[in-house]
Design a protein around this motif. Sequence first.
Motif, short mmCIF file in Angstrom:
data_model
loop_
_atom_site.label_atom_id
_atom_site.label_comp_id
_atom_site.label_asym_id
_atom_site.label_seq_id
_atom_site.Cartn_x
_atom_site.Cartn_y
_atom_site.Cartn_z
N TRP A 171 21.74 -15.09 8.02
CA TRP A 171 22.64 -15.21 9.17
C TRP A 171 23.17 -13.87 9.62
CZ3 TRP A 171 22.31 -18.68 12.47
CH2 TRP A 171 21.79 -19.94 12.11
N TRP A 195 17.12 -23.47 13.84
CA TRP A 195 17.31 -23.41 12.37
C TRP A 195 17.22 -24.81 11.77
CZ3 TRP A 195 18.19 -20.10 8.26
CH2 TRP A 195 18.87 -20.61 7.16
N HIS A 196 17.90 -25.77 12.37
CA HIS A 196 17.90 -27.14 11.85
C HIS A 196 16.55 -27.81 12.04
CE1 HIS A 196 22.07 -26.11 13.06
NE2 HIS A 196 22.28 -26.48 11.82
N VAL A 203 12.92 -19.17 4.04
CA VAL A 203 13.84 -18.50 4.98
C VAL A 203 13.20 -17.24 5.54
CG1 VAL A 203 16.06 -17.32 5.19
CG2 VAL A 203 15.91 -19.49 3.96
N VAL A 228 20.42 -12.82 11.89
CA VAL A 228 20.39 -13.64 13.10
C VAL A 228 21.51 -13.24 14.05
CG1 VAL A 228 20.72 -15.97 14.01
CG2 VAL A 228 19.21 -15.60 12.05
N TRP A 276 14.29 -26.81 9.21
CA TRP A 276 14.61 -27.45 7.93
C TRP A 276 14.25 -28.93 7.94
CZ3 TRP A 276 16.23 -25.45 3.28
CH2 TRP A 276 16.58 -24.09 3.27
N ALA A 321 21.42 -18.57 2.57
CA ALA A 321 21.44 -18.42 4.02
C ALA A 321 22.23 -17.20 4.50
CB ALA A 321 22.03 -19.68 4.66
N THR A 373 22.18 -27.64 5.66
CA THR A 373 21.40 -26.41 5.60
C THR A 373 22.22 -25.12 5.67
OG1 THR A 373 21.03 -26.41 7.99
CG2 THR A 373 19.42 -27.56 6.62
N LEU A 404 17.81 -19.52 17.02
CA LEU A 404 18.24 -19.92 15.68
C LEU A 404 19.76 -20.00 15.56
CD1 LEU A 404 15.84 -17.67 13.57
CD2 LEU A 404 15.80 -20.17 13.60
#
Length: 377
Positions: free
Chosen positions: A318, A292-293, A97, A321, A296, A314, A279, A335
């Motif tokens: 976040w 983001w996805h 991360v 973000v 992952w 996470a 995720t 993201l």
Amino acid sequence: MRTALTEMLGVEHPLVGFNRSPAVVAAVTNAGGFGVLAASMYSPTELDAQLTWIEEQVGGRPYGVDLLVPEKFAVSDPDDLVASLRAQIPAEHFAFVDALLDEYGLPAHSAPRGEEDALDEIAAAINPAGAQALLDVTFSHRIAMVANALGPPPADLVSRAHADGVVVASLVGQRKHAVRQLEAGVDVLVAQGTEAGGHTGTVATTVLTPEVVEVADGRPVLAAGGIATGAQMAAALALGAAGVWCGSVWLSSEEDITPRPVKEKFLAAGSSDTLRSRTMTGKPARQLRSAWHDAWDRPDAPAPLPLPLQPMLAGRAWNRVHAAAAEGHPGATALDTYFIGQVVGGFTELRPAAEITREMVEDCTRRLRALGELADT
């Protein structure tokens, strides 16, 4: 409209508005629907304040609360819940991360320890023991319904609710889940199809709803997933539902607290721009696809952790973000995401939640009358 749901709850319209924003809950309730607050991401003190505010706004009208009390979750030490859960997050996950945020150029940020502890405590509370404090707050208020979104509610929740005259609802994604919920004593079943935002299964709403109605033994069934218009609401009633449970549509409301950069991404998205991913929470949940996805999904990415470890991992990311995206940071904007259903493709503008409620109900009524005319010809 009068259905088994409106009779049970004492509301005008068989439309449930589920949202984490107290202002949305109040607006839907005051417009004749039934607002339900998503409560699991509040601390007990915050939840008490939010429910108090809602009650001040709705003037005695009924409303509800939704909690996440999962059946399966990471094993922890009840004497040191947060620390024991933190210790289970592998170093490689923290490193992944951190590297992802660096890759997208997010500015360094070191949250105060107290802020980090608060985030972890909220995530750690998503388990039967942690939810107890939220339930205590919930039942200290004048709620009409308590809902559980992850598996059958604990027996003590059902008995406590029924002793207070509170309706118990649960979300289901398969027919067999509905049977288990009925055995647990649930009063209302929410048949949530895969189109829905948040935690969802793989069966479509139009298939799932009549299957759940068939086994509901007369209990009200609400259709959820893919319902953001009056026409879709009418279709749900035609399938045998006693009402609809709507979540994603309120993300296009002015009162919803989702950050503006994410809402702008919603307005630009199509119905195929969502995906189910573990995720964010550790369980499959539909959300808007973002960078983001994609990260992952890369071969070097670790597997998402179980609930509540993944949201603990996470959560702090976040916060960074969202804060950076609000300032226009391009990497953070790429993201940024949130839970949303496939109805996002119909979003064109932000509107008041009360206006959305009224329009859905009025359009549903027109559609039902038109269908009735077809039957008479």
